[in-house]
Design an enzyme around this catalytic site. Structure first.
Site, PDB file in Angstrom:
ATOM      1  N   ARG A 117      -2.467  -2.569 -18.112  1.00 21.81           N
ATOM      2  CA  ARG A 117      -3.676  -1.735 -18.061  1.00 21.81           C
ATOM      3  C   ARG A 117      -3.472  -0.669 -17.000  1.00 21.81           C
ATOM      4  O   ARG A 117      -3.303  -0.981 -15.818  1.00 21.81           O
ATOM      5  CB  ARG A 117      -4.878  -2.584 -17.694  1.00 21.81           C
ATOM      6  CG  ARG A 117      -5.187  -3.631 -18.703  1.00 21.81           C
ATOM      7  CD  ARG A 117      -6.572  -4.152 -18.470  1.00 21.81           C
ATOM      8  NE  ARG A 117      -7.519  -3.353 -19.193  1.00 21.81           N
ATOM      9  CZ  ARG A 117      -7.925  -3.643 -20.424  1.00 21.81           C
ATOM     10  NH1 ARG A 117      -7.454  -4.689 -21.059  1.00 21.81           N
ATOM     11  NH2 ARG A 117      -8.802  -2.878 -21.025  1.00 21.81           N
TER      12      ARG A 117
ATOM     13  N   GLU B 193      -0.360   4.809  -0.466  1.00 23.43           N
ATOM     14  CA  GLU B 193      -1.128   6.054  -0.623  1.00 23.43           C
ATOM     15  C   GLU B 193      -0.225   7.263  -0.470  1.00 23.43           C
ATOM     16  O   GLU B 193       0.603   7.321   0.441  1.00 23.43           O
ATOM     17  CB  GLU B 193      -2.246   6.107   0.419  1.00 23.43           C
ATOM     18  CG  GLU B 193      -3.411   5.222   0.050  1.00 23.43           C
ATOM     19  CD  GLU B 193      -4.439   5.111   1.168  1.00 23.43           C
ATOM     20  OE1 GLU B 193      -4.049   5.220   2.338  1.00 23.43           O
ATOM     21  OE2 GLU B 193      -5.620   4.914   0.850  1.00 23.43           O
TER      22      GLU B 193
ATOM     23  N   LYS C 258      -2.715   0.425 -24.734  1.00 18.94           N
ATOM     24  CA  LYS C 258      -3.141   0.312 -26.137  1.00 18.94           C
ATOM     25  C   LYS C 258      -1.886   0.301 -27.018  1.00 18.94           C
ATOM     26  O   LYS C 258      -1.087  -0.614 -26.888  1.00 18.94           O
ATOM     27  CB  LYS C 258      -4.165   1.407 -26.445  1.00 18.94           C
ATOM     28  CG  LYS C 258      -5.416   1.241 -25.555  1.00 18.94           C
ATOM     29  CD  LYS C 258      -6.492   2.267 -25.769  1.00 18.94           C
ATOM     30  CE  LYS C 258      -7.621   2.068 -24.759  1.00 18.94           C
ATOM     31  NZ  LYS C 258      -8.684   3.083 -24.862  1.00 18.94           N
TER      32      LYS C 258
ATOM     33  N   TYR D 238       0.843  -1.207   0.000  1.00 21.81           N
ATOM     34  CA  TYR D 238       0.000   0.000   0.000  1.00 21.81           C
ATOM     35  C   TYR D 238       0.869   1.244   0.000  1.00 21.81           C
ATOM     36  O   TYR D 238       1.755   1.372   0.836  1.00 21.81           O
ATOM     37  CB  TYR D 238      -0.916   0.012   1.235  1.00 21.81           C
ATOM     38  CG  TYR D 238      -2.364  -0.022   0.815  1.00 21.81           C
ATOM     39  CD1 TYR D 238      -2.961   1.116   0.275  1.00 21.81           C
ATOM     40  CD2 TYR D 238      -3.115  -1.187   0.907  1.00 21.81           C
ATOM     41  CE1 TYR D 238      -4.279   1.075  -0.165  1.00 21.81           C
ATOM     42  CE2 TYR D 238      -4.420  -1.227   0.464  1.00 21.81           C
ATOM     43  CZ  TYR D 238      -5.005  -0.089  -0.070  1.00 21.81           C
ATOM     44  OH  TYR D 238      -6.287  -0.133  -0.508  1.00 21.81           O
TER      45      TYR D 238
ATOM     46  N   THR E  87      -4.013   6.136 -21.718  1.00 22.43           N
ATOM     47  CA  THR E  87      -3.919   4.802 -21.143  1.00 22.43           C
ATOM     48  C   THR E  87      -2.515   4.298 -21.447  1.00 22.43           C
ATOM     49  O   THR E  87      -1.797   4.883 -22.258  1.00 22.43           O
ATOM     50  CB  THR E  87      -4.925   3.815 -21.781  1.00 22.43           C
ATOM     51  OG1 THR E  87      -4.671   3.759 -23.187  1.00 22.43           O
ATOM     52  CG2 THR E  87      -6.363   4.235 -21.541  1.00 22.43           C
TER      53      THR E  87
ATOM     54  N   ASP F 277      -6.386  13.697 -25.072  1.00 24.19           N
ATOM     55  CA  ASP F 277      -6.460  12.308 -24.598  1.00 24.19           C
ATOM     56  C   ASP F 277      -5.877  11.416 -25.694  1.00 24.19           C
ATOM     57  O   ASP F 277      -6.502  11.199 -26.728  1.00 24.19           O
ATOM     58  CB  ASP F 277      -7.924  11.962 -24.316  1.00 24.19           C
ATOM     59  CG  ASP F 277      -8.136  10.489 -23.946  1.00 24.19           C
ATOM     60  OD1 ASP F 277      -7.147   9.714 -23.975  1.00 24.19           O
ATOM     61  OD2 ASP F 277      -9.286  10.126 -23.637  1.00 24.19           O
TER      62      ASP F 277
HETATM   63  C1  LIG Z   1      -9.676   3.528 -24.020  1.00 24.84           C
HETATM   64  C2  LIG Z   1      -9.916   4.979 -23.865  1.00 24.84           C
HETATM   65  C3  LIG Z   1     -10.112   5.566 -22.609  1.00 24.84           C
HETATM   66  C4  LIG Z   1     -10.420   4.768 -21.357  1.00 24.84           C
HETATM   67  O1  LIG Z   1      -9.535   3.902 -20.908  1.00 24.84           O
HETATM   68  P1  LIG Z   1      -9.955   2.744 -19.854  1.00 24.84           P
HETATM   69  O2  LIG Z   1      -8.631   2.287 -19.376  1.00 24.84           O
HETATM   70  O3  LIG Z   1     -10.733   1.747 -20.631  1.00 24.84           O
HETATM   71  O4  LIG Z   1     -10.758   3.382 -18.779  1.00 24.84           O
HETATM   72  C5  LIG Z   1     -10.169   6.945 -22.524  1.00 24.84           C
HETATM   73  N1  LIG Z   1     -10.054   7.695 -23.620  1.00 24.84           N
HETATM   74  C6  LIG Z   1      -9.917   7.172 -24.853  1.00 24.84           C
HETATM   75  C7  LIG Z   1      -9.809   8.081 -26.026  1.00 24.84           C
HETATM   76  C8  LIG Z   1      -9.854   5.800 -25.018  1.00 24.84           C
HETATM   77  O5  LIG Z   1      -9.756   5.288 -26.242  1.00 24.84           O
END
Ligand SMILES: *Cc1c(COP(=O)(O)O)cnc(C)c1O
Length: 416
Positions: free
Chosen positions: A233, A54, A227, A52, A224, A198
């Site tokens: 993740r 925090e 991807k 942990y 993220t 994003d």
């Molecule tokens: C996949 C995605 C997210 C969210 O990610 P999670 O890990 O699934 O919560 C946010 N923004 C965009 C543009 C995405 O493609």
């Protein structure tokens, strides 16, 4: 490790083995998915899950942080270097939380945010009505031009002038073209809004130098890590030093408790891999593969949103084929080609059975497939589409796909 699980809980072990064989034995075209290296996997499954932590490095609530502080700092430093930013928060549990955290770092609930509509390629968390981000903020949504599938910057600027949002969010989950972050940055500046980019889908392309860099044109970048970046993740928030305190507070204690240190260590490993020259080559190949896949689909008479792709992603507009996308995605899945149905701009159909099919090349590129295989995959997709009700054709394709997959095993790769 695997054999310990087998002894201890054979029920779950067998499910994991089956899923592994499904992942390796099919062509994964879901653009948000990838295969992580064994090194990333190993960090994810490490004893760091037991701790942990925090707080932030040097400012923790519990003792025993001699090592975790260094783990987190290492992840931060690698991200700062790779993306050229002043500050990074590596604690968000997912991209969704990173986005909510970024918004709440800058504005209060009830204020106006402006993001890309979900059917036009945006993400739920860009203010779509069923997402909390669409409920607690006054959400205004922009769209793409339904004819061209591209952004109409004059219209977006007009919308921004009218609604005066405090935040403009850019980035997408289903946009096959390079995003002009500079242009969006100017629109935001003109109305005094923050610009949040994003890059969840394209982080690996940005890191690999094959997509425009949003960092100079935005106040905050969220992403993220699982991807195109090919990590575990998780998620990160990147920003200038002047926003660091707000961003950090917004994630902890604002939205989260203890950070997932095993994930953070794996993010550090993935960032290390992404900074190697081989990763640049990987990013280039993702795009080459996508372009060949798109061209071949066009030759087969498929219509593509925006007419093609600049990135890792393709969106087929299935209306001319008169096949419901859910039916096609299910038939392709039987043929071991895994895709997802997706809304298209101005979609006349329901989101449960929309008119589009979304494809992407990050995962096939990781397993070493190149242009020749991308073309072959387009041919398979066409074959299934043309024989949608013919079980035996679909079975034949499935067999050929299995053979193709066997030639490109998901071996461990070491990014040198
Ligand atoms: C996949 C995605 C997210 C969210 O990610 P999670 O890990 O699934 O919560 C946010 N923004 C965009 C543009 C995405 O493609």
């Amino acid at each position: 490790m695997a054999s310990i699980l087998e002894k201890h809980d054979s029920e779950i072990y067998e499910l994991i083995v089956k899923e592994e064989s499904r992942q390796n034995g099919s062509i994964r075209l879901i653009p948000s998915e990838n295969y992580v290296s064994k090194a990333v996997m190993s960090a994810t499954g490490s004893i760091l899950t037991n701790k942990y932590s925090e707080g932030y490095p040097g400012r923790r609530y519990y003792e025993g942080q001699q090592i975790t502080d260094i783990v987190e700092t290492t992840a931060q430093e690698r991200a700062k270097k790779l993306f050229g930013v002043e500050h990074v928060n590596v604690q968000p549990y997912s991209g969704s939380i990173a986005n909510l955290g970024a918004y709440l770092a800058l504005v209060e609930p009830g204020e106006t945010i402006m993001g890309l509509a979900l059917p036009d390629g945006g993400h739920l968390t860009h203010g779509w009505k069923v997402s909390t981000t669409g409920k607690i903020f006054n959400s205004v949504q922009y769209s793409v031009n339904p004819e061209t599938g591209r952004f109409d910057f004059d219209k977006i600027a007009e919308l921004a002038k009218k609604h005066k949002p405090k935040i403009i969010i850019t980035g997408a989950s289903a946009h096959p073209r390079e995003i002009d972050f500079e242009k969006f940055g100017e629109i935001a500046k003109d109305v005094g809004a923050y610009h949040i980019a994003d890059i969840a889908h394209i982080a690996g392309l940005v890191a690999g130098g094959v997509h425009k860099d949003p960092v100079p044109y935005s106040d905050i970048v969220t992403t993220t890590t699982h991807k195109t970046l090919r990590g575990p993740r998780g998620a990160m928030i990147l920003c200038k030093e002047e926003l660091a305190k707000q961003v950090d507070k917004s994630i902890f204690p604002g939205l989260q408790g203890g950070p997932h240190m095993h994930t953070i260590s794996a993010i550090a490993v993935a960032l290390g891999e992404a900074s190697k020259p081989a990763f640049k080559e990987y990013a280039r190949q993702i795009i080459k593969n996508a372009k060949v896949l798109a061209e071949r689909l066009l030759e087969h008479g498929f219509e593509l949103v925006s007419g093609g792709t600049d990135n890792h992603l393709i969106l087929i507009d299935l209306r001319n084929k008169e096949i419901p996308s859910k039916k096609l995605s299910k038939a392709l899945d039987k043929a071991k080609i895994v895709t997802n149905c997706n809304s298209i701009p101005n979609d006349p159909a329901s989101p449960f059975n929309p008119s589009g099919l979304r494809l992407g090349t990050p995962a096939i590129t990781t397993r070493g497939m190149k242009e020749e295989q991308a073309k072959q995959i387009a041919d398979y997709i066409n074959q299934v589409t043309e024989n949608i009700d013919n079980e035996s054709v679909i079975e034949t394709v499935a067999k050929e796909v299995s053979e193709l997959c066997a030639q490109f095993p998901v071996a461990d790769y070491f990014v040198a």
